[in-house]
Design a protein around this motif. Structure first.
Motif: not given
Length: 539
Positions: A349-352, A436-439, A456-457, A485-486
């Motif tokens: 899990x990636x917390x953004x 969008x770019x960060x995701x 990704x959270x 896309x993800x």
């Protein structure tokens, strides 16, 4: 146009009675958006492409676009869409009988008869409705054909409302059968059919119904070597640059991706000499406890369950005991089988964190959202929530498309040591939110994680925005495209929005069940821990 696209465009323009533009986009499925048909770059051949165009013509001639969807559940929308696809194709083949062969030639192989999943049942229904001579032994599939044919004979194929009524009956039957439906995992089984976004208006953020997106995975490309690989110090004080990457961005008006449009700059915040942030207690004075949620599990044939009522193999020990019991004239135990058990599935899990300037604004209780985000992230990393094998904490902000800053604060598999605590505590909120770019960059990093459950959270306080974008819907649609896309790449994207008015945009971006809204920022630590554990457990 190659592969006969010019002829197909003329055919669509003539049969549909309107000007249909045929374009090519990377991806696997056609998308019908208002007056345009977007075709994928690569298909199964010219036959499948012809079927895609014919299906779009059927919708343009016989379907009413942008019907309200707020009264239907996700499963109901999928079944109504499938019945509508079959209805308009039947109408088109009635007027132009030669087109039936285009659809029949593109049918995928018949699903496994033992597969009773939602997609398999819909695929079997499609086959029976398209090929009258085909047979199926499933009661629901045969009921779908019977109701469809009776409705076509009694009310006529033009009566949309009657066909929608039988779709509701079929969806209710699936609910009674306890057939599971996961909207984020479902794709229309027939490869020539579009994603049905043309048919529905979900009402989020006043977005026009014909603003659909194509689900495709473009991938990022690194910039020229002269711009990458040099660690430089930018205007952000002593922040250290790690690298630069370029990503595309979806233009909703052009309805296509702009290649290499955004530059993501990986950075490390200056943390030397700063004291670590505190994470001992939450804002309400209560410590967030680790959640006892189950870990994700999957079939593991190395783990065999013995003495089962049913299974794929005989338990020899149980069979021997049955023979002994029969000799002793005892009642034998009928549990004679073995089957594969379930083992733990690796999860990442990636917390953004949204590090835009608005996160610095003080809340009702003096603490800013940025402070609460840091505290929640530290609590999550320190508690090591059950179900998460690998946890990463990153953050982002943007200053136009040329500068999307991406901070890697805690890497997957790394312990939460003093430098990592200080780095999370030192990061600052600045600029805007080009989501969008960060995701896309976060999803690209997650694709390097070990196979398993990857997610990704995102934690944010508002809709995506930037100073070089004046259309409020532009970045919302780009973020939605990035999430699609993800998902195509096997990375689930979800969101926690600390914004009472977030429902207008967050559901448009992340879809059903992939977001939650925290009206009170103080509940963020508990919500973050709970949502992270749920994603890791694939719930």
């Amino acid at each position: 146009m190659s592969d006969g696209l010019g002829a197909l465009a003329l055919l669509a323009r003539g049969l549909a009675g309107i000007d249909v533009e045929v374009q090519t986009l990377p991806g696997a499925r056609a998308v019908l958006t208002g007056r345009k048909l977007l075709l994928p770059e690569s298909t199964g051949g010219p036959g499948l492409r012809r079927a895609m165009v014919a299906h779009a013509i059927a919708h343009l001639r016989h379907s009413q676009p942008a019907r309200p969807a707020h009264m239907l559940r996700p499963m109901g929308i999928a079944i109504v869409s499938a019945i509508e696809d079959a209805r308009v194709e039947r109408l088109l083949c009635r007027d132009f009988p030669g087109l039936h062969g285009w659809f029949a030639a593109s049918l995928p192989p018949a699903p496994d008869p033992l597969d009773l999943g939602f997609a398999a049942l819909v695929s079997r229904m499609d086959r029976l409705l398209l090929l009258p001579a085909s047979q199926d032994d499933n009661h629901w599939v045969n009921k779908a054909r019977r109701l469809f044919e009776e409705t076509a004979a009694n009310a006529g194929l033009e009566d949309y409302d009657t066909f929608r009524a039988i779709a509701s009956v079929l969806a209710n039957d699936l609910g009674q059968m306890r057939v599971r439906f996961e909207p984020r995992d479902y794709t229309v089984p027939a490869p020539w059919r579009d994603d049905n976004s043309y048919l529905w208006d979900f009402g989020e953020a006043d977005v026009p119904p014909d603003e659909a997106i194509a689900l495709h995975q473009p991938g990022a490309r690194p910039p020229p070597p002269s711009d990458a690989g040099e660690a430089t110090l930018l205007e952000a004080g002593s922040d250290m640059e790690l690298g630069r990457y370029t990503y595309p961005e979806w233009d909703r008006k052009l309805e296509r991706l702009r290649p290499d449009w955004c530059t993501v700059i990986e950075k490390l915040p200056a943390w030397q000499g700063l004291s670590p942030a505190r994470e001992e207690t939450a804002l309400n004075g209560e410590r967030v406890q680790p959640l006892a949620l189950p870990r994700a599990r999957h079939l593991d044939r190395t783990h065999r369950l013995r003495r089962q009522w049913e299974g794929d193999d005989i338990d020899l020990n149980a069979a021997i005991e049955v023979l002994v019991d029969r000799r002793l004239r005892l009642r034998p135990d009928a549990r004679l089988f073995m089957r594969a058990g379930k083992g733990p599935r690796p999860s990442s899990v990636l917390v953004l964190l949204d590090l835009s300037a608005s996160a610095n604004d003080p809340g009702a209780h003096a603490a800013s959202l940025l402070d609460i985000e840091k505290q929640a992230a530290l609590l999550l990393a320190a508690s090591n929530a059950r179900g998460i094998d690998r946890l990463a904490i990153h953050g982002f902000s943007s200053n136009t498309r040329a500068e999307v800053y991406y901070y890697r604060l805690l890497e997957s598999g790394r312990p939460l040591d003093a430098p990592a605590r200080a780095m999370i505590g030192a990061v600052r909120g600045r600029y805007s939110t080009r989501m969008g770019a960060a995701l896309r960059h976060a999803a690209a990093l997650m694709r390097d994680e070990p196979p398993g459950q990857r997610a990704v959270l995102l934690v944010t306080d508002g809709a995506p925005s930037d100073i070089d974008v004046h259309d409020p819907r532009y970045l919302i649609e780009d973020a939605r495209q990035a999430v699609a896309e993800a998902r195509e790449a096997g990375v689930r994207a979800a969101c926690i929005a600390v914004d009472g008015a977030a429902d207008a945009y967050v559901r448009r971006i992340f879809g059903w069940r992939n977001y939650c809204i925290a009206d009170d920022a103080r509940s963020l630590p508990a919500r973050l821990a709970r949502m992270s554990a749920r994603l890791a457990a694939a719930h």
